[in-house]
Design a protein around this motif. Structure first.
Motif, PDB file in Angstrom:
ATOM      1  N   ASN A  62      -4.002   2.492  -4.197  1.00 39.16           N
ATOM      2  CA  ASN A  62      -4.630   1.813  -3.068  1.00 39.16           C
ATOM      3  C   ASN A  62      -6.002   1.246  -3.451  1.00 39.16           C
ATOM      4  O   ASN A  62      -6.378   0.166  -2.996  1.00 39.16           O
ATOM      5  CB  ASN A  62      -4.735   2.756  -1.868  1.00 39.16           C
ATOM      6  CG  ASN A  62      -3.375   3.035  -1.264  1.00 39.16           C
ATOM      7  OD1 ASN A  62      -2.454   2.237  -1.370  1.00 39.16           O
ATOM      8  ND2 ASN A  62      -3.241   4.190  -0.632  1.00 39.16           N
TER       9      ASN A  62
ATOM     10  N   TYR B  38      -7.167   5.570   1.201  1.00 36.48           N
ATOM     11  CA  TYR B  38      -7.562   4.362   0.457  1.00 36.48           C
ATOM     12  C   TYR B  38      -8.134   4.659  -0.922  1.00 36.48           C
ATOM     13  O   TYR B  38      -8.207   3.776  -1.766  1.00 36.48           O
ATOM     14  CB  TYR B  38      -8.565   3.524   1.269  1.00 36.48           C
ATOM     15  CG  TYR B  38      -9.906   4.171   1.471  1.00 36.48           C
ATOM     16  CD1 TYR B  38     -10.894   4.061   0.510  1.00 36.48           C
ATOM     17  CD2 TYR B  38     -10.202   4.887   2.624  1.00 36.48           C
ATOM     18  CE1 TYR B  38     -12.128   4.654   0.678  1.00 36.48           C
ATOM     19  CE2 TYR B  38     -11.430   5.475   2.813  1.00 36.48           C
ATOM     20  CZ  TYR B  38     -12.390   5.356   1.836  1.00 36.48           C
ATOM     21  OH  TYR B  38     -13.608   5.938   2.012  1.00 36.48           O
TER      22      TYR B  38
ATOM     23  N   ARG C  52     -11.511  -1.467   3.616  1.00 38.85           N
ATOM     24  CA  ARG C  52     -11.250  -0.028   3.774  1.00 38.85           C
ATOM     25  C   ARG C  52     -10.953   0.314   5.232  1.00 38.85           C
ATOM     26  O   ARG C  52     -10.025   1.067   5.521  1.00 38.85           O
ATOM     27  CB  ARG C  52     -12.454   0.788   3.309  1.00 38.85           C
ATOM     28  CG  ARG C  52     -12.424   1.096   1.858  1.00 38.85           C
ATOM     29  CD  ARG C  52     -13.439   2.194   1.533  1.00 38.85           C
ATOM     30  NE  ARG C  52     -14.012   1.908   0.249  1.00 38.85           N
ATOM     31  CZ  ARG C  52     -15.257   1.567   0.014  1.00 38.85           C
ATOM     32  NH1 ARG C  52     -16.130   1.518   0.986  1.00 38.85           N
ATOM     33  NH2 ARG C  52     -15.675   1.308  -1.198  1.00 38.85           N
TER      34      ARG C  52
ATOM     35  N   TYR D  27      -7.569  -0.849   6.166  1.00 35.17           N
ATOM     36  CA  TYR D  27      -6.561   0.039   5.591  1.00 35.17           C
ATOM     37  C   TYR D  27      -6.448   1.316   6.419  1.00 35.17           C
ATOM     38  O   TYR D  27      -5.335   1.769   6.720  1.00 35.17           O
ATOM     39  CB  TYR D  27      -6.871   0.394   4.132  1.00 35.17           C
ATOM     40  CG  TYR D  27      -5.879   1.403   3.609  1.00 35.17           C
ATOM     41  CD1 TYR D  27      -4.613   0.997   3.214  1.00 35.17           C
ATOM     42  CD2 TYR D  27      -6.183   2.756   3.591  1.00 35.17           C
ATOM     43  CE1 TYR D  27      -3.677   1.920   2.786  1.00 35.17           C
ATOM     44  CE2 TYR D  27      -5.249   3.684   3.171  1.00 35.17           C
ATOM     45  CZ  TYR D  27      -4.003   3.269   2.769  1.00 35.17           C
ATOM     46  OH  TYR D  27      -3.068   4.177   2.367  1.00 35.17           O
ATOM     47  N   LYS D  28      -7.583   1.894   6.815  1.00 32.79           N
ATOM     48  CA  LYS D  28      -7.553   3.114   7.629  1.00 32.79           C
ATOM     49  C   LYS D  28      -6.807   2.869   8.936  1.00 32.79           C
ATOM     50  O   LYS D  28      -6.013   3.701   9.387  1.00 32.79           O
ATOM     51  CB  LYS D  28      -8.968   3.597   7.937  1.00 32.79           C
ATOM     52  CG  LYS D  28      -9.694   4.199   6.766  1.00 32.79           C
ATOM     53  CD  LYS D  28     -11.089   4.618   7.222  1.00 32.79           C
ATOM     54  CE  LYS D  28     -12.020   4.917   6.092  1.00 32.79           C
ATOM     55  NZ  LYS D  28     -13.378   5.219   6.565  1.00 32.79           N
TER      56      LYS D  28
ATOM     57  N   PHE E 156       0.834  -1.197   0.000  1.00 29.56           N
ATOM     58  CA  PHE E 156       0.000   0.000   0.000  1.00 29.56           C
ATOM     59  C   PHE E 156       0.870   1.248   0.000  1.00 29.56           C
ATOM     60  O   PHE E 156       1.986   1.241   0.519  1.00 29.56           O
ATOM     61  CB  PHE E 156      -0.897   0.037   1.238  1.00 29.56           C
ATOM     62  CG  PHE E 156      -2.058  -0.895   1.175  1.00 29.56           C
ATOM     63  CD1 PHE E 156      -3.107  -0.660   0.307  1.00 29.56           C
ATOM     64  CD2 PHE E 156      -2.125  -2.000   2.006  1.00 29.56           C
ATOM     65  CE1 PHE E 156      -4.194  -1.514   0.243  1.00 29.56           C
ATOM     66  CE2 PHE E 156      -3.210  -2.863   1.953  1.00 29.56           C
ATOM     67  CZ  PHE E 156      -4.241  -2.611   1.077  1.00 29.56           C
TER      68      PHE E 156
ATOM     69  N   LEU F 216      -6.990  -2.618  -3.053  1.00 25.90           N
ATOM     70  CA  LEU F 216      -8.175  -3.053  -2.314  1.00 25.90           C
ATOM     71  C   LEU F 216      -9.095  -3.896  -3.200  1.00 25.90           C
ATOM     72  O   LEU F 216      -9.647  -4.911  -2.749  1.00 25.90           O
ATOM     73  CB  LEU F 216      -8.922  -1.853  -1.737  1.00 25.90           C
ATOM     74  CG  LEU F 216      -8.209  -1.133  -0.588  1.00 25.90           C
ATOM     75  CD1 LEU F 216      -8.914   0.167  -0.244  1.00 25.90           C
ATOM     76  CD2 LEU F 216      -8.098  -2.027   0.631  1.00 25.90           C
TER      77      LEU F 216
END
Length: 187
Positions: free
Chosen positions: A24, A19, A58, A61-62, A13, A28
């Motif tokens: 990214n 995202y 998501r 990822y955050k 990433f 995803l």
């Protein structure tokens, strides 16, 4: 965007962006496809909709990006970047602080539930024993921290994830916290 494209043999990433950046987003979607392919090839009994899995990816990822950003060297009060030793000290202190807060919250809840579940004259004894088993099963890592923090003028807000397969026990935990407040003379 200009510049070299990411290395497809070493996929990672781009944590400097959110995202929704093109790279990214591509990753995803790639993970979503891989997840759904594995679900099909291994004949998992439950298949989740793409929107559901995409939202989980998501959120993960955050969380990853927040951890990465917090682990970056910060500016000191003198306006220079932390030295490696200062950086390591800050990260260790933050880890200890979060661990301590989590342990304290767990001990408070455990103590309240133990006291109530051992009370012989309590009409709700079965409920308190159930709460005691629940909290012991969850353990300290099964409950999220309720604390948010402000560091270097940036507020870190912790979000509680509501997953469809997870039972909402907020009411039960609020009962424990309220009882601790009501029975101040015991606790």
């Amino acid at each position: 965007e200009d510049g070299p494209s990411p290395d497809t043999d070493n996929i990672a990433f781009d944590l400097t962006r959110n995202y929704s950046s093109p790279w990214n987003t591509f990753l995803l979607n790639f993970l979503l496809r891989e997840f759904q392919l594995r679900c099909t090839s291994e004949t998992w009994p439950i298949r989740k909709e793409d929107d559901y899995v995409e939202e989980i990816l998501r959120e993960r990822y955050k969380r990853l990006r927040t951890l990465w950003k917090n682990a970056q060297p910060k500016l000191t009060t003198k306006g220079v970047l932390e030295t490696p030793a200062e950086h390591e000290t800050r990260l260790l202190e933050e880890s200890r602080r979060l661990g301590k807060e989590s342990r304290q919250a767990t001990r408070r809840r455990n103590h309240t539930v133990v006291m109530k579940s051992e009370a012989p004259d309590d009409d709700d004894l079965r409920s308190w024993k159930w709460l005691q088993r629940l909290i012991n099963t969850l353990g300290e890592h099964g409950m999220s921290s309720e604390e948010s923090s402000v560091e270097n003028g940036i507020e870190n807000v912790l979000r509680v994830k509501k997953l469809e397969w997870r039972k909402n026990i907020d009411k039960e935990l609020e009962i424990v916290d309220l009882q601790r407040i009501l029975d101040k003379d015991i606790f």
